[in-house]
Motif scaffolding. Structure first.
Motif, PDB file in Angstrom:
ATOM      1  N   ILE A 138      40.387 -63.560 -42.517  1.00 31.30           N
ATOM      2  CA  ILE A 138      40.266 -62.317 -41.727  1.00 31.30           C
ATOM      3  C   ILE A 138      41.491 -61.431 -42.003  1.00 31.30           C
ATOM      4  CG2 ILE A 138      40.222 -61.332 -39.383  1.00 31.30           C
ATOM      5  CD1 ILE A 138      38.729 -63.851 -38.465  1.00 31.30           C
ATOM      6  N   THR A 183      41.143 -57.659 -43.616  1.00 29.79           N
ATOM      7  CA  THR A 183      41.451 -56.487 -42.779  1.00 29.79           C
ATOM      8  C   THR A 183      42.821 -55.875 -43.095  1.00 29.79           C
ATOM      9  OG1 THR A 183      42.307 -57.948 -41.066  1.00 29.79           O
ATOM     10  CG2 THR A 183      40.007 -57.299 -40.858  1.00 29.79           C
ATOM     11  N   LEU A 207      39.840 -52.450 -40.501  1.00 31.95           N
ATOM     12  CA  LEU A 207      38.573 -53.140 -40.222  1.00 31.95           C
ATOM     13  C   LEU A 207      37.466 -52.538 -41.096  1.00 31.95           C
ATOM     14  CD1 LEU A 207      38.912 -53.288 -36.331  1.00 31.95           C
ATOM     15  CD2 LEU A 207      39.081 -55.226 -37.892  1.00 31.95           C
ATOM     16  N   LYS A 259      31.733 -66.252 -40.463  1.00 34.53           N
ATOM     17  CA  LYS A 259      32.663 -66.075 -39.331  1.00 34.53           C
ATOM     18  C   LYS A 259      33.732 -65.055 -39.667  1.00 34.53           C
ATOM     19  CE  LYS A 259      32.540 -70.336 -36.777  1.00 34.53           C
ATOM     20  NZ  LYS A 259      32.776 -71.721 -36.935  1.00 34.53           N
ATOM     21  N   SER A 260      34.358 -65.210 -40.838  1.00 33.78           N
ATOM     22  CA  SER A 260      35.480 -64.318 -41.160  1.00 33.78           C
ATOM     23  C   SER A 260      35.003 -62.875 -41.336  1.00 33.78           C
ATOM     24  CB  SER A 260      36.238 -64.822 -42.399  1.00 33.78           C
ATOM     25  OG  SER A 260      35.351 -65.063 -43.447  1.00 33.78           O
ATOM     26  N   ILE A 278      32.272 -61.333 -40.080  1.00 33.36           N
ATOM     27  CA  ILE A 278      31.828 -60.704 -38.823  1.00 33.36           C
ATOM     28  C   ILE A 278      33.043 -60.289 -37.997  1.00 33.36           C
ATOM     29  CG2 ILE A 278      30.790 -61.297 -36.560  1.00 33.36           C
ATOM     30  CD1 ILE A 278      28.459 -62.538 -38.174  1.00 33.36           C
ATOM     31  N   GLN A 279      34.099 -61.120 -38.031  1.00 35.67           N
ATOM     32  CA  GLN A 279      35.286 -60.780 -37.240  1.00 35.67           C
ATOM     33  C   GLN A 279      36.163 -59.722 -37.925  1.00 35.67           C
ATOM     34  OE1 GLN A 279      36.894 -64.287 -34.765  1.00 35.67           O
ATOM     35  NE2 GLN A 279      35.899 -65.240 -36.531  1.00 35.67           N
ATOM     36  N   ALA A 280      35.830 -59.381 -39.147  1.00 34.43           N
ATOM     37  CA  ALA A 280      36.589 -58.336 -39.854  1.00 34.43           C
ATOM     38  C   ALA A 280      35.958 -56.962 -39.671  1.00 34.43           C
ATOM     39  CB  ALA A 280      36.665 -58.684 -41.342  1.00 34.43           C
ATOM     40  N   ARG A 314      34.304 -52.283 -34.195  1.00 34.42           N
ATOM     41  CA  ARG A 314      33.306 -52.175 -33.122  1.00 34.42           C
ATOM     42  C   ARG A 314      32.168 -51.264 -33.603  1.00 34.42           C
ATOM     43  NH1 ARG A 314      33.044 -53.515 -28.192  1.00 34.42           N
ATOM     44  NH2 ARG A 314      31.712 -52.311 -26.803  1.00 34.42           N
ATOM     45  N   LEU A 347      28.136 -65.703 -35.049  1.00 31.69           N
ATOM     46  CA  LEU A 347      28.977 -65.543 -33.860  1.00 31.69           C
ATOM     47  C   LEU A 347      28.310 -64.563 -32.896  1.00 31.69           C
ATOM     48  CD1 LEU A 347      32.494 -65.182 -35.529  1.00 31.69           C
ATOM     49  CD2 LEU A 347      31.544 -67.206 -34.437  1.00 31.69           C
ATOM     50  N   THR A 362      30.590 -62.487 -30.492  1.00 32.32           N
ATOM     51  CA  THR A 362      31.285 -61.367 -31.155  1.00 32.32           C
ATOM     52  C   THR A 362      30.295 -60.248 -31.444  1.00 32.32           C
ATOM     53  OG1 THR A 362      32.707 -62.994 -32.203  1.00 32.32           O
ATOM     54  CG2 THR A 362      32.786 -60.768 -33.118  1.00 32.32           C
ATOM     55  N   GLN A 407      31.066 -56.761 -29.664  1.00 32.03           N
ATOM     56  CA  GLN A 407      31.499 -55.719 -30.592  1.00 32.03           C
ATOM     57  C   GLN A 407      30.383 -54.722 -30.932  1.00 32.03           C
ATOM     58  OE1 GLN A 407      34.742 -55.530 -30.504  1.00 32.03           O
ATOM     59  NE2 GLN A 407      35.123 -55.675 -32.701  1.00 32.03           N
TER      60      GLN A 407
END
Ligand SMILES: NC(=O)c1ccc[n+]([C@@H]2O[C@H](COP(=O)([O-])OP(=O)(O)OC[C@H]3O[C@@H](n4cnc5c(N)ncnc54)[C@H](OP(=O)(O)O)[C@@H]3O)[C@@H](O)[C@H]2O)c1
Length: 336
Positions: free
Chosen positions: A211, A215, A219, A238-239, A241-243, A246, A262, A265, A269
């Motif tokens: 992540i 990023t 983002l 996972k990585s 989607i979290q990068a 919103r 996820l 998230t 988000q």
């Protein structure tokens, strides 16, 4: 004469190892570039001799939810199966093929095949067949409305469709983060654009570390996935989607059973997750325009390599070469 493409997993499909449904006997095939030999009475524009790109994704005329991949898959519903069993059974691995008019897209022959001296692009028929590999990720990118200036994470960026996604996204005008496990293959993408437009990031399996790398320059707007089923447990879901910022978007083009995402998230988000099978006819027209205008380059100019051109009776060698493709932007084609 037509030049059809070859899928990397063609051998597994036609040997029955991959459970695709198709009627037997039938002539296999794929999307292709070719010349019109004859037209039916409903043709208003196409003429014999004209160069066209044949799109193998056929939709039922009286039911657009009946969908088949010509020469490859009879689709997933009884009405789709019927479409392939009856009207559109035989594919393009042949000297001539019967094709639906609406799937034949005229292409500007003088512009694309003409020599550089004559103001053309000097492409070969084989160069143009890469449109097929491009069309699939192009559809997935457009499905989540990817726009110029956005940041898009593409993974895996080293495979056949993933690397084509990188080429398509750059042509659309986005900043690409190309992610994959294999650094050596990722490195080969560097020549496709400058560092400010194309960054490579390794999928190390360490989510926090990945992540951070993804990023480093902010983002992302979009995460595009076209991984195979065996990647269902890969940490990149996972990585990536979290990068996302919103309100970001996820385009899922890979086929996975039992993939876990996820969802918390995604909910918190406001992320949009879209699946996409293939593309729309409008995607095809936009993609061809990008090629004719020179924004989307093919062949050597686009960094795309045809590793083998095989005759019809060398089909097994063609399937073998396609299965062995390793690295970005490579293709094997059949030229009957
Ligand atoms: N939605 C659609 O319309 C559509 C159409 C056609 C195909 N597809 C999907 O596209 C997929 C890819 O096809 P392709 O022809 O591009 O395959 P490919 O050329 O074999 O590429 C596969 C890619 O997946 C990566 N990979 C393999 N195992 C992985 C794992 N366990 N974890 C993470 N990455 C992994 C490989 O990277 P490494 O270099 O790291 O091994 C490689 O970049 C197909 O399996 C199919 O599901 C979707």
């Amino acid at each position: 004469m037509s030049v059809p493409a070859v899928l990397t997993y063609a051998e597994r499909v036609y040997s029955g190892k991959k459970p695709y449904l198709y009627p037997i006997p039938f002539v296999p095939g794929s999307s292709a570039v070719g010349r019109v030999a004859a037209v039916g009475p409903d043709a208003t524009r196409l003429k014999p001799g004209q160069l066209v790109y044949f799109d193998s994704y056929i939709h039922g005329r009286d039911d657009t939810t009946s969908l088949i991949l010509h020469g490859l898959s009879a689709g997933f519903t009884p009405s789709s199966n019927m479409l392939m069993e009856k009207a559109w059974r035989d594919g393009t691995y042949a000297e001539y093929a019967k094709l639906p008019l609406e799937n034949c897209f005229p292409i500007d022959e003088a512009r694309l095949l003409g020599s550089l001296a004559d103001g053309g692009m000097g492409y070969t028929m084989e160069d143009l067949v890469y449109l097929w590999t491009l069309s699939i990720p192009f559809g997935g990118l457009r499905e989540v409305d990817v726009r110029a200036g956005e940041k898009v994470i593409i993974t895996p960026a080293t495979g056949s469709f993933g690397s084509a996604a990188v080429v398509a996204a750059l042509a659309i005008g986005v900043r690409v983060v190309a992610m994959g496990r294999n650094m050596e293959a990722l490195e080969r993408l560097r020549t496709f654009s400058s560092e400010d437009r194309l960054r490579i990031v390794q999928n190390t399996g360490d989510v926090a570390l990945d992540i951070e790398e993804l990023t480093k320059d902010g983002l992302a707007d979009v995460f595009f996935d076209i991984s195979p089923g065996k990647a269902a447990k890969s940490t990149h879901f996972k990585s990536c989607i979290q990068a996302l910022r919103r309100g970001g978007r996820v385009s899922l083009m890979g086929a996975h059973e039992g993939l876990s995402l996820l969802t918390q998230t995604i909910m918190l988000q406001d992320l949009t997750v879209k699946g996409k099978w293939m593309y729309t006819k409008e995607d095809m027209r936009v993609m061809i325009k990008l090629v004719e205008s020179g924004y989307l380059k093919l062949g050597k100019a686009g960094g795309i390599e045809t590793v083998g051109i095989f005759s019809l009776n060398q089909f097994d060698a063609a399937f073998d070469a396609a299965a062995k493709l390793s690295g970005p932007c490579l293709q094997a084609v059949i030229a009957p």
